[in-house]
Design a protein around this motif. Structure first.
Motif, PDB file in Angstrom:
ATOM      1  N   VAL A   3       0.801  -1.265  -0.047  1.00  0.00           N
ATOM      2  CA  VAL A   3       0.058  -0.121   0.017  1.00  0.00           C
ATOM      3  C   VAL A   3       0.818   1.124  -0.067  1.00  0.00           C
ATOM      4  CG1 VAL A   3      -1.589   1.423   1.447  1.00  0.00           C
ATOM      5  CG2 VAL A   3      -1.911  -1.242   1.202  1.00  0.00           C
ATOM      6  N   LYS A   4       1.977   1.110   0.957  1.00  0.00           N
ATOM      7  CA  LYS A   4       2.805   2.380   1.050  1.00  0.00           C
ATOM      8  C   LYS A   4       3.504   2.498  -0.329  1.00  0.00           C
ATOM      9  CE  LYS A   4       3.992   1.929   5.835  1.00  0.00           C
ATOM     10  NZ  LYS A   4       4.988   1.394   6.718  1.00  0.00           N
ATOM     11  N   MET A   5       3.665   1.501  -1.275  1.00  0.00           N
ATOM     12  CA  MET A   5       4.351   1.874  -2.550  1.00  0.00           C
ATOM     13  C   MET A   5       3.146   2.410  -3.491  1.00  0.00           C
ATOM     14  SD  MET A   5       7.560   0.752  -2.532  1.00  0.00           S
ATOM     15  CE  MET A   5       8.023   0.224  -3.965  1.00  0.00           C
TER      16      MET A   5
ATOM     17  N   LEU B  18      10.927  -7.361   6.640  1.00  0.00           N
ATOM     18  CA  LEU B  18      10.188  -7.897   5.585  1.00  0.00           C
ATOM     19  C   LEU B  18       9.930  -6.768   4.444  1.00  0.00           C
ATOM     20  CD1 LEU B  18       7.386 -10.464   6.274  1.00  0.00           C
ATOM     21  CD2 LEU B  18       9.508 -11.017   4.912  1.00  0.00           C
ATOM     22  N   GLU B  19       9.392  -5.681   5.002  1.00  0.00           N
ATOM     23  CA  GLU B  19       9.066  -4.422   4.357  1.00  0.00           C
ATOM     24  C   GLU B  19      10.288  -3.831   3.600  1.00  0.00           C
ATOM     25  OE1 GLU B  19       6.596  -1.566   5.818  1.00  0.00           O
ATOM     26  OE2 GLU B  19       5.768  -2.828   7.132  1.00  0.00           O
ATOM     27  N   ASN B  20      11.365  -3.715   4.404  1.00  0.00           N
ATOM     28  CA  ASN B  20      12.456  -3.065   4.064  1.00  0.00           C
ATOM     29  C   ASN B  20      13.524  -3.041   5.007  1.00  0.00           C
ATOM     30  OD1 ASN B  20      13.928  -1.279   2.498  1.00  0.00           O
ATOM     31  ND2 ASN B  20      13.574   0.285   4.057  1.00  0.00           N
TER      32      ASN B  20
ATOM     33  N   ARG C  62       3.998   5.007  14.861  1.00  0.00           N
ATOM     34  CA  ARG C  62       3.077   3.753  15.008  1.00  0.00           C
ATOM     35  C   ARG C  62       3.875   2.845  15.949  1.00  0.00           C
ATOM     36  NH1 ARG C  62      -1.368   1.176  15.287  1.00  0.00           N
ATOM     37  NH2 ARG C  62      -1.143  -1.022  14.258  1.00  0.00           N
ATOM     38  N   GLU C  63       5.145   2.602  15.774  1.00  0.00           N
ATOM     39  CA  GLU C  63       5.731   1.554  16.637  1.00  0.00           C
ATOM     40  C   GLU C  63       5.488   1.870  18.526  1.00  0.00           C
ATOM     41  OE1 GLU C  63       9.578   0.504  15.737  1.00  0.00           O
ATOM     42  OE2 GLU C  63       8.794  -0.243  13.719  1.00  0.00           O
ATOM     43  N   ALA C  64       5.534   3.465  18.458  1.00  0.00           N
ATOM     44  CA  ALA C  64       5.273   3.673  19.906  1.00  0.00           C
ATOM     45  C   ALA C  64       3.893   3.321  20.223  1.00  0.00           C
ATOM     46  CB  ALA C  64       5.546   5.228  20.234  1.00  0.00           C
TER      47      ALA C  64
HETATM   48  O1  LIG Z   1       2.196   0.460  10.328  1.00  0.00           O
HETATM   49  C1  LIG Z   1       3.156   0.515   9.310  1.00  0.00           C
HETATM   50  O2  LIG Z   1       3.214   1.556   8.797  1.00  0.00           O
HETATM   51  C2  LIG Z   1       3.818  -0.589   9.256  1.00  0.00           C
HETATM   52  O3  LIG Z   1       4.613  -0.745   8.412  1.00  0.00           O
HETATM   53  C3  LIG Z   1       3.774  -1.785  10.033  1.00  0.00           C
HETATM   54  C4  LIG Z   1       4.806  -2.027  11.361  1.00  0.00           C
HETATM   55  C5  LIG Z   1       4.295  -3.123  12.224  1.00  0.00           C
HETATM   56  O4  LIG Z   1       4.788  -4.302  12.001  1.00  0.00           O
HETATM   57  O5  LIG Z   1       3.349  -2.844  12.988  1.00  0.00           O
HETATM   58  C6  LIG Z   1       5.940  -2.158  10.836  1.00  0.00           C
HETATM   59  C7  LIG Z   1       6.846  -1.070  10.773  1.00  0.00           C
HETATM   60  C8  LIG Z   1       6.759   0.335  11.051  1.00  0.00           C
HETATM   61  O6  LIG Z   1       7.671   0.854  11.650  1.00  0.00           O
HETATM   62  C9  LIG Z   1       5.481   0.486  11.995  1.00  0.00           C
HETATM   63  C10 LIG Z   1       4.619  -0.742  12.074  1.00  0.00           C
END
Ligand SMILES: O=C(O)C(=O)C[C@]1(C(=O)O)C=C[C@@H](O)C=C1
Length: 368
Positions: A41-43, A94-96, A59-61
């Protein structure tokens, strides 16, 4: 008889654990597939010339805080968040896969801080000096850098503060690490004949009283890092090193004494540097550099807008200026995000009084 019963009980519990592991495995794989979708989706949403932003600290926080809020034990909140930290780290890889530079060599507390913040799925790249971490990030050779900024016992890390004056960097996160030092020896060390103890100068200072009490007459030798100290003892039968767990494991050393730091709360704060602006999470900090005119009351003028608006300052540090224009420079950390209307207002007021003002970044408060 009781042996047979407990053996049966154990068997039954192991079957339950196997079943749970299978479910956990499926769920983690589902989550990883979701992260792959997120990347897609990001791409897809990219506009011409834009590059995708895979790593999202805000998002991680949020994910880690949610886990901690919902956790009902028996594992503690920090332990549970640490597990999710690693799951997220693998999903992001997996994403990057991220490349993160830190103050090396391998086995330093900076590397431990990088792992605590990003998890173990990143590619970590050791650098010989703090300035090199900044340069590597500026050159785009790595995605992020991890640099120490203050220690609770020894104070500010000036090399890091000065590097911010020379490089245009965005602070995207912070991480705090409890620093536990151990006295380490190798397989061949004659523990009753130690004549020399190696460590970084900061660590020797943080263990000064313990060394005075236990090894008053032993030579203390300052080397470039704790990891370097650990490496040296491997080949010297009369030497010991002061270093942390990572270095001990990396070089296969044994702990002759554990947690020998003079202050039990000894910790170091590290900053994550990069080029990515982080959106607000509602629980953020901001770091700025300000230089004021060299006149009486300058510091007071600088602090008044924060006080009047009830903004919580968490740190203020002064460094000599680098040019005539920067007579003296203040590094200030406070609670809030530079996009919050109140903070925006304060920064505008400050900019009118200051010779120069630079927002180094707003980032989520450390969660772990
Ligand atoms: O929510 C996102 O944008 C994701 O890429 C998913 C995800 C996750 O695994 O929860 C992975 C990496 C990001 O830094 C933040 C969250």
């Amino acid at each position: 008889m009781t042996d047979v019963i407990s053996e049966q009980e154990l068997q039954a519990l192991r079957v339950r654990i196997d079943n749970l592991d299978e479910r956990i495995l499926e769920l983690i794989s589902d989550r990883a597939r979701c992260a792959e979708e997120v990347a897609r989706v990001k791409m897809k949403e990219l506009k011409e010339g834009e590059s995708p932003v895979f790593y999202r600290p805000e998002r991680e926080a949020q994910v880690l805080k949610r886990v901690m809020a919902r956790n009902q034990g028996p594992l503690g909140n920090e332990e549970m968040a640490r597990l999710f930290r690693e799951i997220m780290s693998s999903c992001l890889a997996l994403e990057n896969p991220l490349k993160v530079a830190y103050l090396g060599p391998e086995g330093t507390f900076s590397q431990a801080a990088a792992m605590k913040h990003f998890g173990h799925a990143v590619i970590s790249v050791p650098m010989a000096a703090i300035d090199e971490v900044f340069r590597e990030v500026a050159a785009g050779a790595v995605n992020f850098g991890v640099v120490p900024v203050e220690n609770s016992t020894e104070g500010a890390i000036n090399h890091t503060l000065d590097s911010f004056l020379e490089h245009d960097m965005v602070i995207c996160g912070e991480v705090e690490l409890r620093i536990h030092h151990h006295l380490l020896v190798g397989e061949t060390t004659k523990t009753d004949k130690i004549t020399r103890i190696y460590s970084h100068a900061q660590s020797l200072a943080q263990c000064r009283k313990w060394l005075d009490a236990h090894y008053p007459n032993v030579e203390r030798v300052a080397v470039s890092s704790n990891a370097d100290a650990a490496k040296r003892v491997k080949s010297e039968w009369n030497s010991a090193a002061i270093a942390g767990d990572m270095a001990a494991n990396l070089y296969g050393l044994t702990k002759l004494a554990e947690k020998i730091e003079d202050r039990p709360d000894n910790s170091t704060r590290f900053l994550i540097i990069g080029s990515q602006e982080v959106p607000p999470t509602g629980d953020d900090k901001t770091s700025i550099i300000v230089s004021m005119r060299n006149k009486p009351g300058a510091l007071h003028e600088l602090l008044v807008p924060f006080h009047n608006n009830g903004i919580d300052l968490t740190r203020i540090e002064t460094r000599p200026s680098r040019s005539g224009k920067w007579t003296y420079v203040f590094f200030i950390d406070f609670v809030g995000h530079h996009r919050d209307p109140l903070i925006k207002d304060v920064l505008e007021k400050l900019a009118q009084e200051a010779v120069a003002l630079k927002v180094l970044g707003s980032y989520p408060k450390a969660v772990l």
